[in-house]
Enzyme design. Structure first.
Site, PDB file in Angstrom:
ATOM      1  CB  ALA A 171      -0.894  -0.001   1.233  1.00 49.55           C
ATOM      2  CG  HIS A 172       2.961   2.920  -2.323  1.00 48.82           C
ATOM      3  ND1 HIS A 172       4.172   3.166  -1.723  1.00 48.82           N
ATOM      4  CD2 HIS A 172       3.125   1.781  -3.033  1.00 48.82           C
ATOM      5  CE1 HIS A 172       5.045   2.229  -2.073  1.00 48.82           C
ATOM      6  NE2 HIS A 172       4.430   1.379  -2.863  1.00 48.82           N
TER       7      HIS A 172
END
EC number: 4.1.1.31
Length: 436
Positions: A171-172
Site C-alpha cells: 500500500a502507498h
C-alpha cells in the site's frame, strides 16, 4: 463552436502530416504530441474560465519557456509580476492549470516512448536495450543464452520452469495521483495513440479528438487531492485495480510471448500452466509493522474483499470460455463427471446472462464449466455477504475455498481436449485462464 471544431480538425490534419513516418524525428513527435494536448487544454480552459485566464496561462508558459532558454533574471521578474498580480481565485486556477499541463506533458512523453519502442521492435534494433520492449527482451535474452553463453535450449527451458518471480503489492497511502485521475490519464494516452495511428479515417479522427477533449476536461475538473485518508480497505481496492487494468490481461500475454521465444530457440513445449514463473503477493491490510489501523478485523475484511474481487474477475470470463468450449467429443473421465453434474444441476438460473437454462448433456465441457461458474458465483456472493453483514446463508461447500478446487475441473477439461486431439484448442483461452 462549429468554427473552432473545423480549425481543430485542420490542426490535427496538419500535425498528422508532419508526423508521417520518415519525415520527422522522435523528438519532433514528442513536440507535436505535447502541442496537441496543450492546444486542446487551452481551448477547454477558455471555455471554462474565459479568455483572460487563457491568456494569463499562455503568458506564464511562454515566459517560463523563455527563461529556461536564456536564464535572464528580468524574464523571471516579469513572470513574478504576472503571478503576484492575480487575485486568489485566479491564482488557484492558474496553478491547477500548470499542474494539469505537466501531467499532459508526461502523457505525451509516455506515448512517444511507446512509439519509439514499437519502431525499434519493427526494425529489430535492440542495440539500445532501454528502448526495447519487455517482450523483445525475452527473445533476445534466450537467444544470448543459447548463443554466446552456450546454454542448451533444454537447460533454458528447465530453468524457466523452475524459477519464480514474486511481485509483492504493497500500500502507498501517499500516492499523489488518485485512481480516478490515473484512469482518465490512461484514456488520454489511448486517444493520443490512436489519433496518430495509420489508416485512420476522418470520422474516427474527429471522434477521437472529441473523446480526447472530454477526458482532458474531466481530468481538469477532478480534484487532485484526497480529502480523506485512505483506509487499508481502500488501499486494497486500489491495489486490486492494477490486477483489473493491467496484470489480469498482461500475465497470460507475457507467458505466451515466453512460449513464442522458446519456440524460436527450438523448444516446442509451452511453459506449464502450473509453473510458478510469476506469482503475486500482497502486504495490503496485513502489514502490522507500526500501522495501528491494521487490526485482525481489517485483515479479515481485506481477505474477503480480495476473494470477492478475484471471484468476480474469473466470473467475468467464465461464460466466454463456455462459449468457446462447445465441443461434444471428450474423454471418458470428463464424460462421467459431466453426466453426474448434469443429473444434479439446477434446471435454470435466471440471474445468469448466458446459459441460464440447464446445459444439455451433449455439451460436456459446458456442463463442467457451468458448475465452475456456479461455484464462482457462490464464492463471490458469500464473500460479499460476509463482508457486509458478517454472515451468509450460502454454505461454504458450495464455494471454492482453495486454488486446488478451482483448478481441478479446469485441468480435467485441459486433459480431455489434449486426449481427444484438440490440443490447439486447449492451448487457447483455456490455457490463458489456467495461467491467470
Amino acid at each position: 463552436m462549429a468554427g473552432r471544431n473545423v480549425e481543430k480538425m485542420a490542426s490535427i490534419d496538419a500535425q498528422l502530416r508532419l508526423l508521417a513516418p520518415g519525415k520527422v524525428s522522435e523528438d519532433d513527435k514528442l513536440v507535436e504530441y505535447d502541442a496537441l494536448l496543450l492546444d486542446r487544454f487551452l481551448d477547454i480552459l477558455q471555455d471554462l474560465h474565459g479568455q483572460d485566464i487563457r491568456e494569463t496561462v499562455q503568458e506564464c508558459y511562454e515566459l517560463s519557456a523563455e527563461y529556461e532558454g536564456k536564464h535572464d533574471p528580468s524574464i523571471l521578474e516579469e513572470l513574478g509580476k504576472v503571478i503576484t498580480s492575480l487575485d486568489p481565485g485566479d491564482s488557484i486556477v492558474v496553478t491547477k492549470s500548470f499542474s494539469h499541463m505537466l501531467s499532459l506533458a508526461n502523457l505525451a512523453e509516455e506515448v512517444q516512448i511507446a512509439y519509439r519502442r514499437r519502431i525499434k521492435l519493427k526494425k529489430g534494433d535492440f542495440a539500445d536495450e532501454s528502448s526495447a520492449t519487455t517482450e523483445s527482451d525475452i527473445e533476445e535474452t534466450l537467444k544470448r543464452l543459447v548463443g554466446p553463453l552456450k546454454k542448451s535450449p533444454e537447460e533454458v527451458f528447465d530453468s524457466l520452469k523452475n524459477q519464480t518471480v514474486d511481485l509483492v503489492l504493497t500500500a502507498h497511502p501517499t500516492q499523489s495521483v488518485r485512481r480516478s485521475l490515473l484512469q482518465k490519464h490512461g484514456r488520454i494516452r489511448n486517444c493520443l495513440t490512436q489519433l496518430y495511428a495509420k489508416d485512420i479515417t476522418p470520422d474516427d479522427k474527429q471522434e477521437l479528438d472529441e473523446a480526447l477533449q472530454r477526458e482532458i476536461q474531466a481530468a481538469f475538473r477532478t480534484d487532485e487531492i484526497r480529502r480523506n485518508p485512505p483506509t487499508p480497505q481502500d488501499e486494497m481496492r486500489a491495489g486490486m485495480s492494477y490486477f483489473h487494468e493491467t496484470i489480469w490481461k498482461g500475465v497470460p500475454k507475457f507467458l505466451r510471448r515466453v512460449d513464442t521465444a522458446l519456440k524460436n530457440i527450438g523448444i516446442n513445449e509451452r511453459i506449464p500452466y502450473n509453473a510458478p514463473l510469476i506469482q503475486f503477493s500482497s502486504w495490503m491490510g496485513g502489514d502490522r509493522d507500526g500501522n495501528p489501523r491494521v487490526t485482525p478485523e481489517v485483515t479479515r475484511d481485506v481477505c474477503l474483499l480480495a476473494r470477492m474481487m478475484a471471484a468476480n474477475l474469473y466470473f467475468s470470463q467464465i461464460e466466454d470460455l463456455m462459449f468457446e468450449l462447445s465441443m461434444w467429443r471428450c474423454s471418458d473421465e470428463l464424460r462421467v463427471r459431466a453426466d453426474e453434474l448434469h443429473r444434479s444441476s439446477r434446471k435454470d438460473a435466471k440471474h445468469y446472462i448466458e446459459f441460464w437454462k440447464q446445459i444439455p448433456p451433449n455439451e460436456p465441457y459446458r456442463v463442467i464449466l457451468g458448475d465452475v461458474r456456479d461455484k464462482l458465483y457462490n464464492t463471490r456472493e458469500r464473500a460479499r455477504y460476509l463482508l457486509a453483514n458478517g454472515i451468509s446463508d450460502i454454505p461454504e461447500e458450495a464455494t471454492f475455498t482453495n486454488v486446488e478446487q478451482f483448478l481441478e475441473p479446469l485441468e480435467l477439461c485441459y486433459r480431455s481436449l489434449c486426449a481427444c486431439g484438440d490440443r490447439p484448442i486447449a492451448d487457447g483461452s483455456l490455457l490463458d485462464f489456467l495461467r491467470t
